[in-house]
Enzyme design. Structure first.
Site, PDB file in Angstrom:
ATOM      1  N   HIS A 285       7.740  11.592  14.013  1.00 20.60           N
ATOM      2  CA  HIS A 285       7.830  11.358  14.787  1.00 20.60           C
ATOM      3  C   HIS A 285       7.511  10.712  16.202  1.00 20.60           C
ATOM      4  O   HIS A 285       8.412   9.524  16.697  1.00 20.60           O
ATOM      5  CB  HIS A 285       8.558  12.507  15.586  1.00 20.60           C
ATOM      6  CG  HIS A 285       9.974  12.593  16.814  1.00 20.60           C
ATOM      7  ND1 HIS A 285      10.965  13.276  15.975  1.00 20.60           N
ATOM      8  CD2 HIS A 285       9.702  12.504  18.167  1.00 20.60           C
ATOM      9  CE1 HIS A 285      10.989  13.078  16.972  1.00 20.60           C
ATOM     10  NE2 HIS A 285      10.720  13.026  18.021  1.00 20.60           N
ATOM     11  N   GLU A 286       6.229  10.577  16.384  1.00 16.97           N
ATOM     12  CA  GLU A 286       6.237  10.057  17.540  1.00 16.97           C
ATOM     13  C   GLU A 286       6.044   8.505  17.624  1.00 16.97           C
ATOM     14  O   GLU A 286       5.894   7.608  18.061  1.00 16.97           O
ATOM     15  CB  GLU A 286       4.721  10.858  18.702  1.00 16.97           C
ATOM     16  CG  GLU A 286       4.764  12.083  19.453  1.00 16.97           C
ATOM     17  CD  GLU A 286       5.912  12.691  19.894  1.00 16.97           C
ATOM     18  OE1 GLU A 286       6.416  11.391  20.631  1.00 16.97           O
ATOM     19  OE2 GLU A 286       6.551  13.496  19.695  1.00 16.97           O
TER      20      GLU A 286
ATOM     21  N   HIS B 189       8.749   6.784  18.072  1.00 12.32           N
ATOM     22  CA  HIS B 189       9.302   5.924  19.902  1.00 12.32           C
ATOM     23  C   HIS B 189       8.284   4.807  20.301  1.00 12.32           C
ATOM     24  O   HIS B 189       8.172   4.091  20.766  1.00 12.32           O
ATOM     25  CB  HIS B 189       8.620   7.561  20.938  1.00 12.32           C
ATOM     26  CG  HIS B 189      10.129   8.834  20.338  1.00 12.32           C
ATOM     27  ND1 HIS B 189      10.601   8.795  20.920  1.00 12.32           N
ATOM     28  CD2 HIS B 189       9.699  10.089  20.297  1.00 12.32           C
ATOM     29  CE1 HIS B 189      11.289   8.908  20.883  1.00 12.32           C
ATOM     30  NE2 HIS B 189      10.725  10.491  20.311  1.00 12.32           N
TER      31      HIS B 189
ATOM     32  N   GLU C  35      15.108   8.171  20.451  1.00 16.95           N
ATOM     33  CA  GLU C  35      15.570   9.094  19.723  1.00 16.95           C
ATOM     34  C   GLU C  35      15.679   8.982  18.339  1.00 16.95           C
ATOM     35  O   GLU C  35      15.180   9.878  16.871  1.00 16.95           O
ATOM     36  CB  GLU C  35      15.949  10.269  19.870  1.00 16.95           C
ATOM     37  CG  GLU C  35      15.768  11.646  19.487  1.00 16.95           C
ATOM     38  CD  GLU C  35      14.238  12.575  19.239  1.00 16.95           C
ATOM     39  OE1 GLU C  35      14.239  13.112  18.568  1.00 16.95           O
ATOM     40  OE2 GLU C  35      13.918  11.899  20.528  1.00 16.95           O
TER      41      GLU C  35
END
Length: 489
Positions: free
Chosen positions: A254-255, A258, A284
């Site tokens: 997930h990170e 980003h 996101e």
């Protein structure tokens, strides 16, 4: 030098100072001694004062009046500088400094209250934060909706009414699908103990697998995973659990979504207004499509299953199909960041409604815990057992991020659109993912969306990449198809 050139040189220095402020925030979450909270608050307030003064300097207004954009990119730079200037001059310098100081201190008090399960210890400083954010919202709104003004900090061009309309359209389908899934037998989960050091090694492997550039980034541990920075210095964090390695691995992916977005923005935009993600919703969308549509796909989890068996040995599931079911298991739980893909948006809708009520004065801080607990039980069917599983679980409100929460679900909506377009344009996607090769997917996202940074508005960024206007239908179709097949609905 022309007025445009002078303005851009000035803006690069302002952006550099903003990056320094971000690095202080990263340090506070990862390395800073616990006893340094008060001093860090003063440091953050000092640099915020400098940034506020630069962003609101009369010279900026003069340059904006005189500057002529040389091209489309120059026009976008001027648009974003003007938007920042207009916002900054509406907020008094003393208020901006006070917010920076109070939220820095509130973050430490939140962490302590969360650890001690003590809501009462956190409420006084949260009262301060809410009062200051209401004041800021009123200044920004100039007579309009103050919560809309705060949302605009994270997703400009979108109003809370528009968000509420999307959520109202999604909620019935999510609730219905959730009920049908939870009525089915739950798949088997992982079992065993998973060494922290090995988790972090595999987490870094996953980061590289998804294209994260370790020469311009790093992976550390934090209580609440996050990403920080842009351009040539983009850092991410994750967390470990001895019994739940998925928490570590999917937080990492997930990170990385980003971080990769920031790393892949055109170097031509380095330390300029276009040199960062255009909005938190679009940001996101990248973390969500990396984590969910790619990282939790049947193809990719087949590869990850083998990596985990090589790293940990017996993990409690016998084959790749069972592993895929375990990765995508729908389960009851309190924690937003640990929520399954199906229920995650329901957690966001709860927070959106509560923070909107807080900002508009329809809910007071003293009543927040009761309001949270009542709403959670109504939405999920079971009671909150302790504050760290309830209103103390998220850091966002302590640091003043009101208006941020809805962008998580907007990101899911955007990711649904992007995933549909990705599948259309990359027909061999699953073949690649089954080999642990994400380059076709991440390359497509880099070309279609990430490299452009803040060139376009959030909605136009998604529309340009996906070749469709943002719509929640692709996400809902994807969830219905995926979980319908997984749970034999």
């Amino acid at each position: 030098m022309t007025a445009f050139e002078q303005l851009m040189a000035y803006e690069r220095d302002t952006q550099a100072l903003g990056q320094i402020a971000g690095r202080l925030g990263w340090d506070q979450e990862t390395m800073m001694p616990r006893g340094a909270t008060g001093q860090r608050g003063a440091e953050m307030a000092a640099i915020e004062s400098v940034l506020h003064a630069r962003r609101s300097a009369p010279q900026v207004a003069e340059w904006l009046e005189q500057a002529e954009a040389p091209d489309e990119v120059g026009a976008a730079h001027l648009r974003e500088i003007r938007r920042s200037y207009d916002r900054t001059i509406k907020v008094p310098a003393d208020l901006a400094k006070k917010l920076a100081q109070v939220t820095s201190e509130a973050q430490g008090k939140w962490a302590e209250a969360r650890a001690n399960e003590d809501v009462a210890a956190f409420l006084p400083v949260l009262e301060e934060v809410v009062a200051l954010k209401r004041e800021e919202g009123q200044a920004l709104a100039a007579g309009g909706d103050l919560y809309d003004a705060l949302v605009a900090d994270y997703e400009h061009g979108t109003t809370s009414s528009e968000i509420a309309k999307i959520f109202d359209a999604m909620r019935p389908g999510l609730v219905d699908l959730r009920a049908r899934v939870l009525d089915k037998p739950a798949p088997q989960g992982l079992s065993g103990r998973f060494d922290e050091k090995t988790q972090m090694q595999l987490a870094r492997t996953l980061a590289r697998t998804f294209g994260y550039d370790m020469a311009h980034g790093r992976v550390d541990k934090a209580v609440h995973p996050f990403s920080s920075g842009s351009g040539l210095d983009v850092r991410i964090t994750t967390r470990t659990s001895e019994t739940d390695p998925f928490n570590c691995f999917y937080s990492t992916i997930h990170e990385v979504g980003h971080g990769a977005y920031e790393q892949n923005i055109s170097r031509d935009y380095l330390l300029t207004p276009l040199g960062r993600g255009v909005s938190m919703g679009v940001h996101e969308s990248q973390s969500r499509i990396y984590e969910n549509q790619i990282g939790r796909s049947r193809a990719f989890t087949g590869w990850l299953f083998e990596q985990m068996r090589d790293s940990f040995g017996d993990i409690g599931v016998s084959d790749a199909d069972a592993f895929y079911a375990a990765v995508n298991k729908v389960h009851n739980g309190y924690i937003r960041t640990e929520a399954d893909e199906l229920q995650y948006n329901l957690h966001i809708m709860l927070r959106f409604d509560l923070e909107r009520a807080l900002m508009q004065g329809d809910l007071e801080v003293a009543d927040l815990e009761a309001a949270w607990n009542d709403r959670f039980e109504a939405d999920f069917g079971y009671a909150v057992d302790k504050p760290s599983n309830g209103c103390l679980q998220d850091v966002h409100w302590s640091v003043g991020l009101f208006g941020y929460f809805p962008t998580y679900s907007l990101g899911n909506v955007y990711a649904g659109c992007l995933h549909e377009a990705l599948r259309r344009d990359v027909p061999k996607l699953d073949t690649d993912l089954a080999q642990g090769d994400t380059s076709a997917a991440t390359g497509w996202l880099g070309e279609k969306l990430q490299q452009h940074g803040g060139l376009r508005s959030p909605r136009d960024t998604i529309a340009h990449a996906a070749e469709m206007e943002p719509d929640h239908a692709p996400l809902m179709d994807y969830l219905e198809q995926k979980f319908g097949a997984l749970y034999d609905l």
